[in-house]
Design an enzyme around this catalytic site. Structure first.
Site, PDB file in Angstrom:
ATOM      1  N   ARG A 235       0.646  -1.143  -0.067  1.00  0.00           N
ATOM      2  CA  ARG A 235       0.098  -0.165   0.037  1.00  0.00           C
ATOM      3  C   ARG A 235       0.990   1.529  -0.047  1.00  0.00           C
ATOM      4  NH1 ARG A 235      -3.682  -2.340  -1.735  1.00  0.00           N
ATOM      5  NH2 ARG A 235      -5.684  -2.422  -1.098  1.00  0.00           N
ATOM      6  N   GLU A 264      -2.324   8.051  -5.787  1.00  0.00           N
ATOM      7  CA  GLU A 264      -2.550   7.369  -7.173  1.00  0.00           C
ATOM      8  C   GLU A 264      -3.414   8.024  -8.209  1.00  0.00           C
ATOM      9  OE1 GLU A 264      -3.068   3.208  -6.331  1.00  0.00           O
ATOM     10  OE2 GLU A 264      -1.117   2.987  -5.394  1.00  0.00           O
ATOM     11  N   HIS A 282       0.402   0.024  -9.758  1.00  0.00           N
ATOM     12  CA  HIS A 282      -0.573  -0.771  -8.866  1.00  0.00           C
ATOM     13  C   HIS A 282      -1.074  -1.759  -9.718  1.00  0.00           C
ATOM     14  CE1 HIS A 282      -3.143  -0.447  -4.977  1.00  0.00           C
ATOM     15  NE2 HIS A 282      -3.024  -1.473  -5.477  1.00  0.00           N
TER      16      HIS A 282
END
Length: 322
Positions: A235, A264, A282
């Site tokens: 994370r 993000e 990601h």
């Protein structure tokens, strides 16, 4: 019944099996209109009359639940729930579920790929050759070195097995597990500071919680042996990106590999673009098999909750009957 679907990989195929399955049972299925994780402000107009959500990496704060009076189930397409206000969900009688294990193998395999990419600068060498250059760059051998695994859950254990197979010596930190979890796996348990002092590679596999935010910060980066590598596929927010950038610029770190970011997409990350940083979008859970598992498990959970059943993957208390 109306269902909102937001995961970008699931919405990328509007006629895929998962979306078709939802359309068979719902009166209306609405897909993410932006092609990226949604902000709270973007979610609010979409949730006004939805009964269930298959949720990606969007921001589900209290304002979203306030705006969704019919919402009964939010099924996370993945494991992390750090972007879901679980207290607000429970206060609004919304059941939140997740898909544990669905993408563990995919994330573990990307982690190993990033370890090699950071150790040898593979992406940078590829880019140089594509542009007509023929550079020489000294990489870092991994065999015989110590790997510190922060978080010894499903993904951490899979990564540990693979690092051991590469000839590395894994040690691990996880305050949530009993000693037997480490001894059964044949892995030395250490505290987080000792892990940093001994590890040539640190790889992160813990959830983002108040107590884990910036778990690798300026002080712990300074504990690492010279030329260490840091990998984060868990994370954004676990690694202090500004501190990691300073450690790279100072020559203290050999490299950093990241799949997740404090923001993000990472428009303001100080790490993206650095010559010794490998950055991926990601994508840890995005293999064909993992996407299929996340799709099936999230939709199974959503429909079970909407049908009045409880599910093992539930992370909020069962709401009172309506």
């Amino acid at each position: 019944m109306k269902i909102l679907v937001t995961p970008t990989s699931l919405c990328s195929d509007p006629d895929g099996a998962g979306i078709r399955r939802l359309r068979e049972v719902a009166d209306e299925v609405v897909l993410n209109p932006h092609g990226r994780p949604l902000t709270s402000a973007e979610l609010i107009p979409l949730v006004a009359d939805v009964d269930g959500i298959v949720a990606g990496l969007d921001d589900y704060d209290e304002a979203v639940f306030d705006a969704a009076p019919r919402l009964r189930a939010l099924a996370r397409y993945g494991v992390g729930v750090d972007r879901v206000d679980l207290a607000a969900a429970a206060a609004h009688d919304v059941t939140v579920t997740r898909t544990p294990g669905a993408n563990s193998l995919a994330v573990a395999e990307l982690t190993i790929g990033l370890v090699f990419a950071a150790a040898r600068g593979i992406a940078q060498l590829d880019s140089a050759v594509r542009s007509g250059q023929w550079p020489r760059r000294h990489g870092k051998e991994l065999t015989g070195s110590t790997a510190g695994v922060v978080g010894f859950g499903a993904i951490g254990r899979l990564v540990t097995e693979r690092l051991r197979g590469l000839g590395m010596h894994p040690i691990a930190y996880d305050p949530m597990l009993p000693d037997a979890a480490f001894s059964d796996a044949g892995v030395e348990r250490v505290d987080i500071d000792e892990l940093c002092r001994r590890s040539d590679l640190v790889t992160l596999h813990v959830p983002l919680l108040p107590e884990t935010r910036h778990i690798i910060d300026t002080r712990r980066l300074a504990l690492l042996p010279p030329g260490a590598i840091v990998v984060n596929t868990a994370r954004g927010g676990l690694l202090d990106e500004a501190a990691a950038r300073r450690a790279l610029d100072d020559g203290a770190l050999h490299g950093v590999a990241i799949d997740v970011y404090e923001t993000e997409p990472p428009s303001r990350s100080p790490l993206v673009g650095h010559p010794r940083v490998v950055a991926t979008p990601h994508a840890g859970g995005h293999t064909t098999a993992a996407v299929e598992r996340m799709t099936d498990q999230s939709i199974d959970a959503l429909l079970a909750v909407l049908g009045g059943d409880s599910v093992a993957e539930q992370v909020t208390p069962a709401p009172a009957p309506r």
